[in-house]
Design a protein around this motif. Structure first.
Motif, mmCIF file in Angstrom:
data_model
loop_
_atom_site.group_PDB
_atom_site.id
_atom_site.type_symbol
_atom_site.label_atom_id
_atom_site.label_comp_id
_atom_site.label_asym_id
_atom_site.label_seq_id
_atom_site.Cartn_x
_atom_site.Cartn_y
_atom_site.Cartn_z
ATOM 1 N N TYR A 19 41.593 33.534 127.440
ATOM 2 C CA TYR A 19 42.934 32.956 127.486
ATOM 3 C C TYR A 19 43.679 33.142 126.169
ATOM 4 O O TYR A 19 43.085 33.256 125.100
ATOM 5 N N LYS A 20 45.007 33.152 126.266
ATOM 6 C CA LYS A 20 45.858 33.239 125.083
ATOM 7 C C LYS A 20 46.221 31.829 124.644
ATOM 8 O O LYS A 20 47.027 31.156 125.271
ATOM 9 N N GLU A 21 45.611 31.402 123.547
ATOM 10 C CA GLU A 21 45.900 30.077 123.027
ATOM 11 C C GLU A 21 47.339 30.007 122.519
ATOM 12 O O GLU A 21 47.902 31.019 122.076
ATOM 13 N N GLY A 22 47.927 28.818 122.598
ATOM 14 C CA GLY A 22 49.305 28.647 122.151
ATOM 15 C C GLY A 22 50.324 28.830 123.252
ATOM 16 O O GLY A 22 51.519 28.663 123.028
ATOM 17 N N SER A 23 49.848 29.163 124.452
ATOM 18 C CA SER A 23 50.750 29.387 125.579
ATOM 19 C C SER A 23 50.857 28.127 126.439
ATOM 20 O O SER A 23 49.835 27.520 126.768
#
Length: 313
Positions: free
Chosen positions: A113-117
């Motif tokens: 997963y792309k953290e901060g999204s």
């Protein structure tokens, strides 16, 4: 089971679409995070998904944010998702469900997963001090609820962090497939994983070892599933790099005693070297242990495709 266990089927890994280089972020950005894996990326089958694209949001677009709560609150109808001045809660929830359905239909149990999204973020939904609500994001909440093995995409850039995620992912997938119907099943499985579990949480591992020694015959099936659930949760936890380095030396000493062979490239934990160098030593010990038939307790499950196994034989 006194040697490394082998996964011969490629693991299916879901991944945020922006992390395979696709410029689908709200600002038309994307990052090729799996490129950091080099040739190893061919050992996996990737399933890229983007909840925001599946929500019908174009590129470029206004940045979205969570309002009034977390992604979990959004799914309960207690918070909303906003893009600019427009509410897009239903669109993002629907887009997230489409992505989750794709992963579930393909039996994908791991997600990068792309953290901060606000959509894919799991433990952070803020980026560069922008206020986008509290974690997890909407899709992040879904994969958490699904119980997937979750890997932050940024850690693919670090050889030592990726090694740690990878070895725990292999162990997690292997454990999910083990029959734990008899006392012998449980003991054999625990023997493979106990050193890795000890590295993550020594008190838990010690207590679990005592429980396994005292398990009653009539409780085996229930106990086996409880063990599976608890250890799979434990395997989701990253390990500090210093602890990894200390364990590397301990297992190397065991390897040396068992094989009467030395590996000059492996250094004691007191030797100063880069994190990348430690990762190289770990990979070397994985290979040497496999070739010698000795269990490398820090990385008890490895991947070898069927063609490679045949060639090595």
């Amino acid at each position: 089971m006194n040697q490394q266990q082998i996964l011969s089927e490629k693991i299916k890994i879901g991944i945020s679409l922006c992390c395979i280089g696709a410029p689908v972020r709200y600002n038309q950005l994307g990052w090729d995070m799996i490129g950091h894996l080099g040739r190893e990326k061919g050992d996996y089958i990737f399933f890229p998904v983007c909840p925001e694209c599946m929500a019908g949001l174009g590129v470029p677009r206004d940045a979205i944010r969570l309002s009034g709560g977390t992604g979990e609150d959004v799914l309960k109808g207690q918070a909303k998702v906003v893009s600019g001045k427009k509410e897009i809660t239903k669109q993002l929830v629907d887009g997230s469900r489409v992505c989750l359905d794709v992963l579930k239909k393909n039996d994908v149990k791991v997600f990068v997963y792309k953290e901060g999204s606000p959509s894919c973020g799991v433990y952070r939904t803020t980026l560069r001090n922008q206020s986008r609500g509290k974690p997890p994001g909407v899709f992040g909440a879904m994969v958490l609820e699904e119980g997937m093995f979750l890997i932050p995409a940024d850690d693919l850039q670090s050889p030592i962090k990726w090694w740690d995620w990878r070895r725990r992912m292999f162990a997690w997938v292997w454990l999910s497939e083990q029959p734990l119907l008899t006392r012998a099943n449980i003991i054999d499985t625990w023997h493979v994983l106990k050193f890795l579990c000890e590295e993550i949480d020594r008190p838990y591992t010690k207590a679990m070892g005592l429980k396994i020694a005292q398990i009653a015959k009539e409780d085996v099936v229930v106990f086996g599933e409880q063990l599976r659930s608890e250890v799979m949760e434990l395997l989701r936890q990253p390990v500090p790099i210093q602890r990894i380095s200390n364990r590397l030396w301990k297992h190397y000493v065991h390897y040396r005693k068992k094989t009467n062979q030395t590996v000059d490239e492996v250094n004691p934990p007191t030797t100063l070297r880069s994190k990348t160098k430690i990762a190289q030593e770990l990979l070397l010990m994985e290979r040497k242990s496999f070739e010698s038939g000795v269990l490398f307790g820090s990385s008890p499950v490895i991947y070898r495709d069927k063609r490679r196994i045949k060639h090595e034989e």
